[in-house]
Design an enzyme around this catalytic site. Sequence first.
Site, PDB file in Angstrom:
ATOM      1  N   LYS A  21       0.846  -1.203   0.000  1.00  0.00           N
ATOM      2  CA  LYS A  21       0.000   0.000   0.000  1.00  0.00           C
ATOM      3  C   LYS A  21       0.882   1.255   0.000  1.00  0.00           C
ATOM      4  CE  LYS A  21      -3.788  -2.453   2.276  1.00  0.00           C
ATOM      5  NZ  LYS A  21      -4.608  -2.714   3.451  1.00  0.00           N
ATOM      6  N   ASP A  31     -10.990   2.605   4.107  1.00  0.00           N
ATOM      7  CA  ASP A  31     -11.292   1.164   4.061  1.00  0.00           C
ATOM      8  C   ASP A  31     -12.790   0.923   3.913  1.00  0.00           C
ATOM      9  OD1 ASP A  31      -9.157  -0.666   4.146  1.00  0.00           O
ATOM     10  OD2 ASP A  31      -8.753  -0.224   6.253  1.00  0.00           O
ATOM     11  N   GLN A  87      -4.441  -1.695   9.740  1.00  0.00           N
ATOM     12  CA  GLN A  87      -4.390  -3.011   9.106  1.00  0.00           C
ATOM     13  C   GLN A  87      -4.948  -4.077  10.040  1.00  0.00           C
ATOM     14  OE1 GLN A  87      -3.654  -3.427   5.921  1.00  0.00           O
ATOM     15  NE2 GLN A  87      -3.858  -5.639   5.936  1.00  0.00           N
TER      16      GLN A  87
HETATM   17  N1  GUN Z   1      -6.842  -6.952   6.295  1.00  0.00           N
HETATM   18  C1  GUN Z   1      -7.228  -7.681   5.220  1.00  0.00           C
HETATM   19  N2  GUN Z   1      -7.814  -6.901   4.281  1.00  0.00           N
HETATM   20  C2  GUN Z   1      -7.798  -5.644   4.784  1.00  0.00           C
HETATM   21  C3  GUN Z   1      -8.258  -4.401   4.283  1.00  0.00           C
HETATM   22  O1  GUN Z   1      -8.819  -4.280   3.187  1.00  0.00           O
HETATM   23  N3  GUN Z   1      -8.042  -3.326   5.093  1.00  0.00           N
HETATM   24  C4  GUN Z   1      -7.455  -3.426   6.309  1.00  0.00           C
HETATM   25  N4  GUN Z   1      -7.318  -2.306   7.052  1.00  0.00           N
HETATM   26  N5  GUN Z   1      -7.020  -4.580   6.812  1.00  0.00           N
HETATM   27  C5  GUN Z   1      -7.188  -5.678   6.040  1.00  0.00           C
END
Ligand code: GUN
Length: 300
Positions: A52, A119, A96
Site C-alpha cells: 500500500k 477502508d 491493518q
Molecule cells: N486486512 C485484510 N484486508 C484488509 C483491508 O482491506 N483493510 C485493512 N485495514 N485490513 C485488512
Amino acid sequence: MQLLNGKEASEVIKKKLTVKTEVLQKQNFPVPHLAAILIGHNGPSETYVASKIKNCAEAGFQSSLIRFEESLSEEDLLQQIAVLNKSDNVDGILVQLPLPAHISEHKVINAISPEKDVDGFHPVNQGYLTQGSPVFIPATPYGIILMLEHYNISTKGKHAVIIGRSNIVGRPISILLSSNRPYGNATVTVCHSHTSNMKELTLQADIIVAALGKPGFITADMIKEGAVVIDVGITRVEDATAKKGFRIKGDVNFDEVASKTSWITPVPGGVGLMTIAALLTNTMNAYLMRNGLTEDIFSA
Ligand code: GUN
C-alpha cells in the site's frame, strides 16, 4: 477463457491517479495523504501494508506508516487514531487487520472518522453502501467492481454466487452486485459455512466470487460452462520448493477450472492488485471531499 488481469487493470487506474496528482501539484495543492497503522509483525499484514505504501509513492501520494508493537494498548491505539482524525493534512486512515486479540476491532473501526475511512469499514460508510449511495466502498469489493468495469463485464440480470459473508468482502460485494447501479443489478446468492447445497448453487452461477480463504476449494465440477470466476483467496501455503518457503494460493483450483470459464482471475495477479488501486481511489476521493474539490479540478 480470458484472464482478468489485475496487473493490467490496476496499472490503468493507478496511471489515471498519478496524472491527477500531477495536476494537483501543478496548481500548488497538497497531494493526497494516506496514514497506515500496522501493529505487530504478522507476515501477510507486513506485505500488504508495504505494498500500500509503495503504491502511494508510485501514484505521487504522501503516506505515513505508523508501526506499533503487539503489546500496544487499545487506549493508545484509539489515542493515535484521534490524532490522525484531527490532523488536517491526513486524508485517509487505515488500521491493518487483523488486530491483536486484546484490541477490539469494533472500537477501532468506529473510532476512525468516517470522512477518512478509506477502508469503508465504519458503520456510517457501511450504511451508505447498504442504502445504495456508497461513499467509500471497501477496497476488495471495490477492486472487483473496477475489474468488471475495466473488462466491461456486464452483471445485469446475471446470477452471482458469493462464497463468504465477511464484512470486508462477501457482504459488501453481495450488496454492490445486487444494487441498482453500474456493475450491479445481478441476482445474488450468498453462500457460507452453513450452506448445505453449495455445488447445486455454484452450478447455476453466471458469476462466482470465491472469498472463503480455503485454497483450491472451487473445483471444475462446481462450475457452469462459461462462468466468470473471481478468486479473492490469498492464502500462504507452505512449499519448500518456493523461494520464500510458501506460495500464495487462491480459493479456486485454477488449473482445472480455467478452461470451463469465460473469464477468470489468476492468483496472484488478480483481485489483490485491484484492492490497492481501489484504496488509492478512495484516498483521492477522501482528499477531494475534505478539500471541497470535485473532479472538475482535473479538467480545468
Ligand atoms: N486486512 C485484510 N484486508 C484488509 C483491508 O482491506 N483493510 C485493512 N485495514 N485490513 C485488512
